[in-house]
Design a protein around this motif. Structure first.
Motif, short mmCIF file in Angstrom:
data_model
loop_
_atom_site.label_atom_id
_atom_site.label_comp_id
_atom_site.label_asym_id
_atom_site.label_seq_id
_atom_site.Cartn_x
_atom_site.Cartn_y
_atom_site.Cartn_z
N ALA A 1 0.81 -1.22 0.00
CA ALA A 1 0.00 0.00 0.00
C ALA A 1 0.84 1.27 0.00
O ALA A 1 0.35 2.34 -0.39
CB ALA A 1 -0.94 0.00 1.20
N GLY A 2 2.10 1.21 0.38
CA GLY A 2 2.93 2.39 0.42
C GLY A 2 3.70 2.66 -0.85
O GLY A 2 4.63 3.48 -0.84
N HIS A 3 3.34 1.99 -1.96
CA HIS A 3 4.06 2.16 -3.22
C HIS A 3 3.17 2.75 -4.31
O HIS A 3 3.12 2.24 -5.44
CB HIS A 3 4.64 0.82 -3.68
CG HIS A 3 5.76 0.31 -2.80
ND1 HIS A 3 5.51 -0.31 -1.60
CD2 HIS A 3 7.11 0.38 -2.94
CE1 HIS A 3 6.67 -0.64 -1.03
NE2 HIS A 3 7.66 -0.22 -1.84
N GLY A 4 2.46 3.79 -4.00
CA GLY A 4 1.69 4.50 -5.01
C GLY A 4 0.39 3.81 -5.38
O GLY A 4 -0.01 2.81 -4.78
N PRO A 5 -0.32 4.35 -6.41
CA PRO A 5 -1.61 3.79 -6.82
C PRO A 5 -1.53 2.33 -7.21
O PRO A 5 -2.42 1.53 -6.88
CB PRO A 5 -2.01 4.67 -8.02
CG PRO A 5 -1.26 5.96 -7.80
CD PRO A 5 0.03 5.59 -7.16
#
Length: 464
Positions: A397-401
């Motif tokens: 979830a912390g790597h962009g869309p």
């Protein structure tokens, strides 16, 4: 039905069906239509004895009976294989009848509550249903109550293991409740439990055709789902350790030792209840002495409680508790040895056999208690798998869309896999604990299932 009757099999009455020979067929049609008499099979002239409760052969119609005697040739021409099969069964039971003069008689077992209604029906044919004494040394067949889908599902849990002897308790309600408790401890997750509960309610309300084999299990599924939600609240699990819910008791991965001790404590309570039920069953089967000297009764229960006291006293450094537990275990072992020895050929060989059986019984008591550690082990496994899925989800979830999309996909697929795998494992393991650790003490033998002769009666006009 009284409270005590709900914990016993259906009360059976030995009956004789006596009718004029001219009314034999009509009486048998009446019995088949009522479907409440388990008829004795004597074999008849030139026929082997034994039971004949066959179902329809593969590829043939289910047997049925015509209300009036049909013409066999006309049935064959009409292709009424169902009525032909029914007439074959009826002929077999006519062969079983005992005839004296103009009277024919059959014997069997009937639920006591059905005796009066069936007697009134037979009286209209000039016959009678006569209550008789049970043959010496013959136990009545066992019929567990199946009133309603909930009771039916509970009963199926017991009959899958085997048929309890007629004298024993009917443990259907208790078995279902304990199964749900054990399942919930291993499947503790509010989200997964809610999915299981919704699935059970869907089966109950919609009754889809394809999973028809699972429709009868929905009460057990619902209870298991509800107890999983309760355990999930205690563990603080909601589709894994998502921190959506507070932990009301302990987190499995952070307190494995406490969870393990709790599982063994739960197992000890369940085993104690099994010994209580076993003692009651031995009393009902063989009287007080049968309960007192049995390893699955009072003697075995004393050994179990004594050993439990020794372990608990040693863990708590309570010398008096250790001494009391050892005394209780020794007393139970002496009683069990006396009971085991009485069933041997006596002498030296009897002593050796008694020693081996007693040693095996004590070892099984300890191993059965330890087996309940799996309640904690599989609860930890469930939590660990949920942790892996949640860690991967939060990491993506912390790597962009694109990472968010991947996180959602991983969360959905991962939880689907965990749900499927853990539901299967918890279901099997709860069943194993129920059957091998608990039922092995409650039941010592198998009863004979009640199998009434039941065929549908075709009252429309058939070729005659």
């Amino acid at each position: 039905m009284s409270w005590s009757e709900s914990f016993s099999p259906v009360a059976m009455q030995r009956v004789a069906i006596v009718v004029p020979q001219a009314a034999e067929r009509g009486a048998l049609v009446c019995l088949a239509d009522a479907g409440c008499v388990d008829l004795d099979r004597t074999g008849g002239p030139g026929r082997p004895g034994g039971t004949s409760h066959q179902g329809p052969r593969a590829g043939t119609a289910a047997p049925a009976l015509a209300a009036t005697a049909p013409d066999p040739h006309a049935l064959e021409v009409a292709g009424r294989t169902d009525l032909m099969a029914g007439e074959e069964q009826l002929a077999a039971r006519l062969d079983d009848a005992v005839r004296r003069g103009s009277v024919a008689a059959l014997a069997g077992w009937c639920p006591r509550e059905e005796v009066a209604p069936l007697s009134a029906r037979l009286a209209g044919l000039g016959g009678a249903l006569v209550p008789t004494a049970a043959p010496r040394g013959v136990d009545p067949p066992t019929a567990l109550r199946r009133t309603g889908p909930v009771r039916g599902a509970c009963t199926s849990l017991v009959t899958t293991y085997g048929t309890p002897p007629y004298a024993d308790l009917d443990p259907s309600w208790a078995a279902a409740a304990l199964y749900a408790v054990m399942f919930g401890m291993m499947f503790g997750d509010v989200g997964h439990g809610a999915l299981l509960l919704f699935g059970a309610l869907f089966l109950a309300v919609r009754r889809p055709r394809r999973p028809a084999a699972w429709q009868g299990t929905w009460p057990l599924m619902a209870a298991a789902g509800a107890l999983s939600i309760v355990a999930g609240l205690a563990y603080g699990e909601f589709f894994g350790p998502t921190r959506v819910l507070p932990t009301l008791w302990l987190e499995p991965l952070h307190s494995p030792g406490q969870l393990l001790l709790s599982a063994v404590a739960v197992g000890a309570v369940l085993l104690f209840l099994a010994y209580v039920a076993g003692a009651v069953n031995r009393w009902r089967e063989r009287g007080f002495s049968g309960a007192l000297y049995s390893l699955s009764g009072i003697a075995g229960g004393a050994v179990f409680l004594g050993l439990t006291g020794v372990v608990a006293g040693a863990a708590g450094h309570l010398a008096w508790w250790v001494a009391a537990g050892a005394a209780g275990a020794a007393a139970g072992a002496v009683l069990a040895a006396a009971g085991l020895y009485s069933g041997t050929a006596r002498g030296v060989s009897g002593l050796v056999q008694t020693g081996v059986q007693l040693f095996d019984g004590v070892v099984r008591i300890l191993s059965n208690l330890i087996s309940f550690a799996r309640l904690a082990a599989f609860g930890l496994t469930h939590a660990a798998l949920g942790q892996v899925v949640w860690a991967g989800t939060t990491g993506l979830a912390g790597h962009g869309p694109a990472g968010v999309v991947g996180a959602v996909a991983l969360f959905a697929v991962g939880n689907a896999l965990v749900f499927t795998l853990e539901a299967l494992v918890a279901g099997v393991q709860a069943l194993r604990l129920e059957y091998f650790e608990l039922f092995s003490r409650v039941f010592e033998g198998q009863g004979r299932p009640f199998r009434p002769w039941r065929l549908p009666v075709c009252r429309s006009e058939v070729a005659s």
